[in-house]
Design a protein around this motif. Structure first.
Motif, mmCIF file in Angstrom:
data_model
loop_
_atom_site.group_PDB
_atom_site.id
_atom_site.type_symbol
_atom_site.label_atom_id
_atom_site.label_comp_id
_atom_site.label_asym_id
_atom_site.label_seq_id
_atom_site.Cartn_x
_atom_site.Cartn_y
_atom_site.Cartn_z
ATOM 1 N N ARG A 1 0.806 -1.227 0.000
ATOM 2 C CA ARG A 1 0.000 0.000 0.000
ATOM 3 C C ARG A 1 0.838 1.275 0.000
ATOM 4 O O ARG A 1 0.341 2.345 -0.340
ATOM 5 N N ASN A 2 2.098 1.165 0.393
ATOM 6 C CA ASN A 2 2.935 2.363 0.394
ATOM 7 C C ASN A 2 3.429 2.735 -1.000
ATOM 8 O O ASN A 2 3.979 3.815 -1.203
ATOM 9 N N LYS A 3 3.226 1.866 -1.972
ATOM 10 C CA LYS A 3 3.693 2.123 -3.323
ATOM 11 C C LYS A 3 2.590 2.772 -4.163
ATOM 12 O O LYS A 3 1.405 2.495 -3.967
ATOM 13 N N ASN A 4 3.021 3.623 -5.096
ATOM 14 C CA ASN A 4 2.096 4.323 -5.972
ATOM 15 C C ASN A 4 1.669 3.396 -7.101
ATOM 16 O O ASN A 4 2.469 3.082 -7.991
ATOM 17 N N PRO A 5 0.406 2.940 -7.121
ATOM 18 C CA PRO A 5 -0.016 1.970 -8.148
ATOM 19 C C PRO A 5 0.049 2.546 -9.561
ATOM 20 O O PRO A 5 0.291 1.809 -10.520
ATOM 21 N N HIS A 6 -0.163 3.867 -9.700
ATOM 22 C CA HIS A 6 -0.115 4.477 -11.032
ATOM 23 C C HIS A 6 1.321 4.467 -11.567
ATOM 24 O O HIS A 6 1.543 4.208 -12.754
ATOM 25 N N LEU A 7 2.298 4.736 -10.697
ATOM 26 C CA LEU A 7 3.694 4.699 -11.106
ATOM 27 C C LEU A 7 4.090 3.283 -11.498
ATOM 28 O O LEU A 7 4.767 3.077 -12.517
ATOM 29 N N VAL A 8 3.676 2.301 -10.701
ATOM 30 C CA VAL A 8 4.009 0.905 -10.987
ATOM 31 C C VAL A 8 3.421 0.481 -12.324
ATOM 32 O O VAL A 8 4.103 -0.126 -13.161
ATOM 33 N N GLU A 9 2.174 0.824 -12.551
ATOM 34 C CA GLU A 9 1.531 0.446 -13.809
ATOM 35 C C GLU A 9 2.171 1.157 -14.995
ATOM 36 O O GLU A 9 2.362 0.575 -16.065
ATOM 37 N N ASP A 10 2.529 2.420 -14.818
ATOM 38 C CA ASP A 10 3.176 3.159 -15.913
ATOM 39 C C ASP A 10 4.520 2.540 -16.276
ATOM 40 O O ASP A 10 4.885 2.464 -17.458
#
Length: 482
Positions: A141-150
């Motif tokens: 949850r501490n990670k940015n899901p939008h950044l990971v997906e990008d």
């Protein structure tokens, strides 16, 4: 264990997690979160479905993160949970690489470090114990899901651009350069003899050959130049052991740790230079508060010139390589490294004798050492160093690395490791493609507010010393604090 055979498997990326029929799974006593068994359906190429009535336990991130010890290691890859504890000792990349991601989402690291996915799928399946519960995000949850997906979309883009396809001609030209320099050095010796002028020129040629061999072995250790993995393995042994005289296994296990957790204490062995050098912000303060003073760290930037630059290759790397080969019984590497010394004694022994040939070997390593030290350290020592912060793959690599401006000379001098950011994001990408993906990486970093550092080479050299002086000041403040 070496993965040297090609296995056929029709599973897709999603199909990695599907168990074999009759295979047993365990969940270390953890209850099924939803109390129900899940039916796994594996699509077959003939359009039929093989239904495995095997229950996959559902886990929360809170449960998974508790399994982060050496004797209890779980990983999450593409929402599937794997218990790699018993497999760790057989992992070709070393057990520590797995332990560095224990209790975490390892999807991007896993994809970045593995070449032949068909083989890896076979080894993953027996380790499957469950999956993330439906309400859980795909990463912590501490990670940015939008950044990971990008970033994952960026990887799909560069894969579609065939940026992971290696050019055989490119790498054989570099190998030819190395071999020509070696032969030219011998011919000069035969023609001019072993006087000082000839010896100096021969040492210069062999130094260039050794430095370029370092870059070529780095390529063969990371990426698939040949379609058959056994040929990649053989080429890496030839370049690293026979041309350089260092253990390929030692390099692999050390370097892969650096790649998965760069500049992270204590997971990256490349930043563990104590007690000679203190790096970053936290290590100097730790030493200072404990009143540790093995040397006068106030002058460590001077030790870098006097000790770090000239002795990295002939002393530090050579001793480590020999120690690891002996203690871990790497008999294959020992045989290959022996061939390096035998070749030198056969080639140069008749002119210099045994003692003179040994001196020549270490003179060349001594001359090569500053070159390699600058190239390998300029992109990391000045960058952020920290303890584990469990960042996403893109942030982890970009914060710990920087690029050096591109030019024909810079590319050749660094073996294209001036594109350190791209190399760390895509370790299995051939270096002749780094400059093509760099604009895409820079754009993604700008979108998410990550600083993409690109600097001149001489500034990068100076930043190493400035970083050492900064760390020394932190140590002094803590050491002399009342």
């Amino acid at each position: 264990m070496k993965f040297e055979e090609k296995h056929e498997d029709n599973g897709s990326l999603v199909g990695w997690s599907q168990p074999y029929p009759g295979e047993k799974h365990h969940a270390n006593g953890k209850p099924v979160a939803n109390g129900k068994a899940e039916v796994c359906v594996k699509p077959e190429t003939n359009g039929k479905h093989d239904v495995h009535r095997k229950s996959l336990n559902m886990y929360t991130w809170q449960e998974i993160q508790r399994h982060n010890q050496e004797a209890d290691q779980w990983l999450v890859i593409n929402r599937k949970v794997y218990d790699v504890t018993s497999w760790a000792d057989r992992h070709p990349g070393g057990r520590r690489v797995l332990n560095h991601y224990a209790g975490e989402d390892a999807t991007d690291a896993f994809r970045a470090m593995h070449l032949d996915l068909d083989i890896v799928k076979l080894y993953l399946k027996p380790l499957l114990i469950g999956e993330l519960a439906p309400g859980e995000p795909s990463q912590e949850r501490n990670k940015n899901p939008h950044l990971v997906e990008d970033f994952q979309e960026l990887r799909r883009t560069v894969e579609a651009m065939n940026m992971f396809d290696a050019s055989l001609g490119f790498f054989f030209l570099h190998l030819a350069q190395i071999l020509i320099l070696e032969v030219l050095a011998w011919l000069i010796l035969c023609y001019f003899g072993s006087g000082w002028p000839a010896t100096i020129f021969i040492s210069f040629l062999l130094t260039i050959s050794q430095a370029q061999s370092s870059f070529l072995q780095h390529d063969t250790g990371h990426l698939s130049i040949f379609k058959k993995s056994k040929w990649n393995h053989l080429m890496h042994k030839f370049v690293m052991c026979h041309l350089k005289g260092l253990s390929a296994n030692w390099w692999n296990y050390r370097h892969f740790q650096h790649h998965v957790k760069p500049n992270i204490y204590p997971k990256d062995p490349d930043i563990d230079m104590g007690p000679l050098f203190l790096l970053g912000d936290s290590q100097p303060v730790k030493y200072g508060k404990k009143k540790i003073k093995y040397i006068d760290y106030e002058k460590q930037h001077l030790y870098f010139y006097m000790v770090g630059l000239p002795l990295l290759m002939p002393v530090y790397f050579n001793l480590q390589s020999m120690q690891v080969m002996y203690l871990r019984r790497y008999w294959g590497d020992i045989a290959w490294v022996s061939s390096f010394y035998i070749r030198y004694f056969i080639t140069f022994g008749p002119f210099y004798g045994i003692f003179g040939t040994v001196l020549l070997i270490y003179l060349v390593k001594f001359l090569e050492s500053p070159w390699i030290a600058y190239v390998t350290q300029m992109s990391h020592i000045p960058m952020k160093m920290s303890t584990e912060e469990n960042r996403d793959w893109l942030s982890t690599q970009v914060l710990a690395t920087c690029n050096i401006e591109q030019s024909f000379f810079n590319d050749w001098f660094t073996g294209h490791l001036n594109f350190q950011i791209e190399h760390h994001l895509f370790p299995t990408m051939p270096r002749h493609n780094y400059h093509k993906v760099a604009p895409l990486v820079r754009s993604l970093c700008a979108k998410h507010g990550l600083q993409y550092v690109n600097k001149p080479m001489l500034k990068a050299f100076g930043d190493i010393v400035r970083a050492l002086k900064k760390s020394a000041a932190l140590w002094m403040d803590a050491y002399y604090e009342i």
